[in-house]
Design an enzyme around this catalytic site. Structure first.
Site, PDB file in Angstrom:
ATOM      1  N   SER A 153       0.786  -1.236   0.000  1.00 20.85           N
ATOM      2  CA  SER A 153       0.000   0.000   0.000  1.00 20.85           C
ATOM      3  C   SER A 153       0.815   1.281   0.000  1.00 20.85           C
ATOM      4  CB  SER A 153      -0.919   0.005   1.217  1.00 20.85           C
ATOM      5  OG  SER A 153      -1.723  -1.146   1.206  1.00 20.85           O
ATOM      6  N   THR A 154       2.078   1.190   0.365  1.00 23.03           N
ATOM      7  CA  THR A 154       2.871   2.430   0.352  1.00 23.03           C
ATOM      8  C   THR A 154       2.983   2.973  -1.071  1.00 23.03           C
ATOM      9  OG1 THR A 154       4.853   1.046   0.249  1.00 23.03           O
ATOM     10  CG2 THR A 154       4.258   1.931   2.403  1.00 23.03           C
TER      11      THR A 154
END
Lengths: 386, 578
Positions: B298-299
């Site tokens: 998700s980063t």
């Protein structure tokens, strides 16, 4: 000639100062150079207990003993030496036999030349040189009326010398062999042995040497090393090449006392047989010239004193003096010639200078006997009696 | 001359011929003169040849070792320094040791006596007995005065901060050449130029004197790293603690100066002690932050959001329907951990919705998405100068399938290193510029980067990232008292043998203070297996501690009330997407 002799005779001293001082200078310079040449090896060796002054201390003791012996020997009249000469010679022969007996003689680097006597080692061949002078002179004086008779004059001496020579070669000590043969032959020659005989003898001896050298690989090796040390500079020519390098490094005035590099484990036997190489490196051509000149003076004084004896009709002292001159002259020439690559390498020390107790002792006594001869001459010329 | 015949008297008859003695004297004097001549020839005429022979035997050119430059942190703290040591070597043929000497030597060399004897039983005439022993031990060996045993000065590299900076500083081999890290990267500057001197040595190898001129050694240049020792310590110790607490396999932390691109800290766990490298494993040696890639998860989403804003396809508050928390593209279905319904773009980031992000990405042409990834540095090495830097995996857009484009938008199907990720986040810390990274300390002054996004876009993404650390976000535990923090969690499945396994990489990358970012901190924890695996739970607290300490160390002014952490206790982290 007479004028020269007169000149020296007029000297106001009791002894021959020139002889005394050149001898003393050689002894003292020898001690300094032995110390300089040995300091590194002595410090680096476990055998010496890593004491830098190991050889200096011993050399100093030898010199002291030698000088004391010289003072004692100076008291002995030549007539006494002449009486003892045959016994001394026999004692010398006996020592040369003893040194060859396994268990009694001491083996160093494949040569059995030393008799261990407690803290020191005796080298009979060094003493034998002195005894050979004393005995050959006595022999020659006794045989002088028969000098032209080969059988009576030459053969007994030749037999004795061949025996001694064989003992020396057995050790082996080729250097002492050459010196002692030179002394005996020289004294016989001075005594009047026929010149033609000498010519023959010299030829015979050259042939004999040649055979010896060809037969013995040990000597042949040394010969080839001397002819061209650079072809096998790290093998046979190793020692000589380093001696020659030492000479080259010395130039005119040397690298300075103590500054030799060759003595730093490169040049073997730097404090004994190859002391002159260290002198040449540290003191330069000037140092070598001084040493050669001092030996030349010594030899000249020996013969001058000898000839003075002749004018005084003292035949035995005359032959002893000249015999010592031959000894010192031949041995110093061979040693220095070896150092410079003029002669094949053999184990001979530089008289009066190299490290070695027996040699120093014998040299000191020889000088004392010479001074005694000169002293007796002076007494006689003053009308005194012995 | 003939013997006299004129008399019968025995006394007169026994006269010695003068010519005979004269002949011998002449012969001996001639011999002496020949000696003088020969000596003159050797010493004065032919001495060049002999001296040359002599020099070839004992003149040696020896190296004078230059000392290697030091490596320091930005404040001058020494990280690597060369200390003088001694090497003990021997000429075996010269060595003759009594049993007690042999024992003493072996002990001083820290060798078994058998090993010492084995080393000495060689035909070579040079053998190292032991290298790099301390000077005092060498002095005691010298005091034994053993023949054939010699010493040589050497330098040994010493790393005062040990394992803490092992991966960034690296180490040198026994020949003083850099093998890893900065030691290798800056080998040319650090290495000095050895000088030389010409000496005369005695046969045992001892130097007697210098001859000729001495060429002095040129010492190597010191390297001042951008690294801040205090921040590094903080990063390292926090990482170590976090990996231990979460029973994780490994972890990395990167701290960047958001203004200059300088690497202020870089730590990995596991690590090693560079001062004692026996029994080193490859796992310890790996500078994971630089050499290992992972699927970030998700980063990656903020970049998708930024591209959407930049291209004008979405606004900060554009609505995206993520219901029912599932999205089927082709045969594959992607899902959110919790269905969220309709979210704004900002909330998609805040709550980390995979479905939302994939829907946004669906509006991009593959090329424009690839160009964005490429422009922030994915798929190519960050060119820090480190050995083994990797570029990660960014496949050419021509072959992207829609499902691949969708998963890439939330960080799967694309692999990066932590350093790449931290650097990419610097885009959000500046006003849209990607800064070049620097391992070394830079002179003060602005650093120009490459513009990637507009300041407007960056401002909005930063706000979204700030929301992620606030109530309703995925990482309230990443908050830092007294500062506004912007950041994003990542919890990615690991690929094992080509399939996703139930193993995770938890990460958090964030910047602070959000009002004027000063630092980027990236934390990655590999395989947390102590019950928690979400980035917000595992990496978030570590981020918080490191960021808090680093900001305090740098004296960065607060931009939030100090009591803001009160909210944390009341907040329950919202689970995020994959």
């Amino acid at each position: 000639m007479r004028a020269i002799l007169d000149n020296t005779r007029r000297a106001p001293t009791e002894v021959d100062m020139l002889l005394l001082w050149s001898g003393l200078v050689l002894l003292l310079l020898g001690m300094v150079m032995v110390y300089s040449a040995s300091i590194a090896t002595a410090e680096g060796s476990r055998f010496t207990g890593h004491q830098p002054a190991y050889f200096l201390v011993r050399h100093g003791v030898f010199l002291t003993v030698g000088i004391v012996a010289a003072v004692v020997a100076f008291q002995v009249p030549l007539t006494a030496w002449q009486q003892w000469a045959p016994y001394l010679f026999m004692a010398g022969v006996l020592l040369l036999v003893v040194v060859l007996i396994p268990g009694l003689g001491r083996d160093v680097n494949g040569a059995r030349r030393w008799l261990p006597l407690g803290p020191v080692n005796l080298q009979p061949s060094e003493l034998m040189k002195l005894f050979a002078v004393l005995y050959a002179a006595d022999y020659t004086v006794r045989k002088m009326p028969h000098m032209r008779d080969l059988k009576k004059a030459f053969l007994p001496m030749a037999a004795a010398m061949i025996f001694v020579g064989m003992l020396l070669l057995k050790e082996p000590d080729f250097g002492a062999f050459v010196v002692i043969i030179s002394i005996a032959m020289g004294i016989l020659f001075l005594g009047g042995l026929r010149a033609r005989l000498f010519a023959v003898l010299i030829v015979v001896m050259l042939v004999a040497f040649a055979i010896l050298i060809i037969v013995s690989p040990y000597r042949r090796e040394r010969i080839f090393g001397f002819m061209d040390p650079w072809t096998d500079a790290f093998g046979r020519g190793y020692q000589l090449s380093h001696a020659l390098i030492a000479f080259g490094r010395g130039e005119l005035f040397g690298v300075g006392l103590g500054a030799s590099v060759e003595k730093l484990f490169y040049l073997p036997e730097a404090h004994t047989d190859f002391l002159l190489a260290v002198i040449a490196e540290e003191l330069g051509f000037a140092g070598v010239l001084l040493v050669v000149a001092l030996f030349a003076v010594l030899v000249q004084r020996c013969f001058a004193i000898g000839r003075q004896c002749v004018t005084l009709d003292r035949l035995y002292p005359a032959l002893v003096a000249m015999g010592v001159g031959i000894w010192l002259g031949v041995q110093s020439f061979i040693n220095m010639g070896v150092n410079m690559g003029l002669l094949p390498t053999k184990g001979l020390t530089l008289p009066l200078m190299s490290f070695g107790g027996s040699g120093i002792l014998a040299n000191c006594i020889a000088l004392a006997v010479l001074l005694r001869i000169d002293w007796e001459n002076r007494q006689l010329m003053r009308g005194g009696k012995l | 001359m003939k013997p006299h015949k004129y008399t019968e008297s025995p006394v007169l008859h026994l006269k010695l011929d003068a010519w005979r003695s004269r002949a011998i004297v002449v012969l001996l004097m001639a011999a002496m003169v020949s000696l003088v001549g020969r000596s003159f020839y050797l010493q004065v005429i032919n001495n060049d040849f002999l001296q040359e022979k002599g020099e070839s035997r004992y003149r040696r050119d020896i190296e004078v070792s230059a000392s290697r430059g030091r490596i320091t942190d930005r404040n001058g703290e020494v990280l690597a320094i060369s200390t003088p040591m001694k090497s003990i070597w021997a000429i075996p043929s010269d060595v003759k040791l009594a049993p007690d000497q042999s024992r003493a030597l072996a002990q001083l060399l820290d060798l078994e006596q058998r090993e010492l004897n084995r080393k000495l039983a060689t035909d070579r005439n040079f053998v190292f007995l032991q290298r790099q022993i301390p000077p005092d031990a060498a002095d005691r060996i010298a005091a034994l005065k053993l023949p054939g045993i010699h010493q040589e000065k050497e330098y040994r590299r010493y790393y005062p901060s040990g394992e803490m900076t092992a991966h960034i500083v690296g180490f040198t081999g026994v020949d003083a050449k850099g093998l890893e890290g900065v030691e290798l990267a800056f080998q040319n500057q650090l290495e000095g130029k050895n000088g030389s001197r010409s000496v005369i040595k005695d046969r045992r190898g001892q130097i007697v004197e210098d001859v000729g001129s001495i060429k002095p050694p040129q010492d190597g240049r010191d390297i001042q790293l951008a690294l801040d020792g205090k921040i590094q310590y903080l990063a390292f110790s926090t990482l170590k603690q976090t990996v231990t607490d979460n029973a994780a396999k490994a972890g990395s932390v990167v701290v960047l100066d958001a203004k200059s691109g300088e690497v202020l800290a870089l730590a990995n766990w596991p690590t090693y002690n560079p001062n004692n490298r026996e029994r080193l494993s490859g796992a310890q040696l790996r500078n994971r932050a630089v050499t290992d890639t992972f699927e970030p998860g998700s980063t990656m989403k903020p970049f998708t959001a930024a591209l959407a804003l930049e291209k004008g396809k979405f606004r900060f508050d554009s609505l995206i329907n993520t219901a029912p928390g599932k999205l089927t593209i082709g045969t594959a279905t992607i899902s959110d951990a919790h269905p969220h319904g309709v979210l704004t773009l900002a909330q998609v980031i805040q709550k980390s919705s995979n479905v939302g992000t994939a829907k946004v990405a669906g509006t991009f042409a593959p090329k424009e998405m690839w160009e964005m990834f490429d422009s922030v540095g994915f798929g190519k090495p960050p060119r820090l100068g480190f050995p083994g830097e990797v570029g990660g995996r960014l496949r050419p857009y021509a072959h992207w399938r829609p499902i691949e484009q969708a998963t890439m938008s939330y960080g799967h199907g694309i692999a990066v290193s932590l350093v790449q990720m931290a650097r990419a986040y610097s885009v959000f810390a500046t006003d849209g510029e990607l800064l070049p990274l620097s391992l070394t300390k830079l002179p003060p002054g602005p650093v120009t980067g490459t513009r990637i996004f507009s300041p407007q876009t960056v401002q909005e993404v930063r706000t979204m990232l700030e929301m992620a650390t606030q109530p309703g976000g995925t990482a309230p535990k990443a908050q830092v008292p007294g500062y506004r923090v912007a950041g994003k969690t990542g919890t990615a499945y690991k690929i094992e043998n080509g399939v996703y396994a139930r193993k995770y990489v938890a990460s958090f990358i964030g910047l602070a203070p959000a009002s004027d970012p000063r630092l980027v901190v990236a934390v990655m924890i590999d395989e947390p297996s102590n019950g928690r695996h979400f980035g917000g739970d595992v990496a978030g607290p570590a981020f918080s501690r490191i960021m808090a300490g680093a900001l305090r160390t740098l004296g960065v002014p607060h931009d939030a009330p100090l009591n803001s952490n009160l909210q944390v206790a009341q907040v329950v982290a919202e689970p995020e997407g994959m």
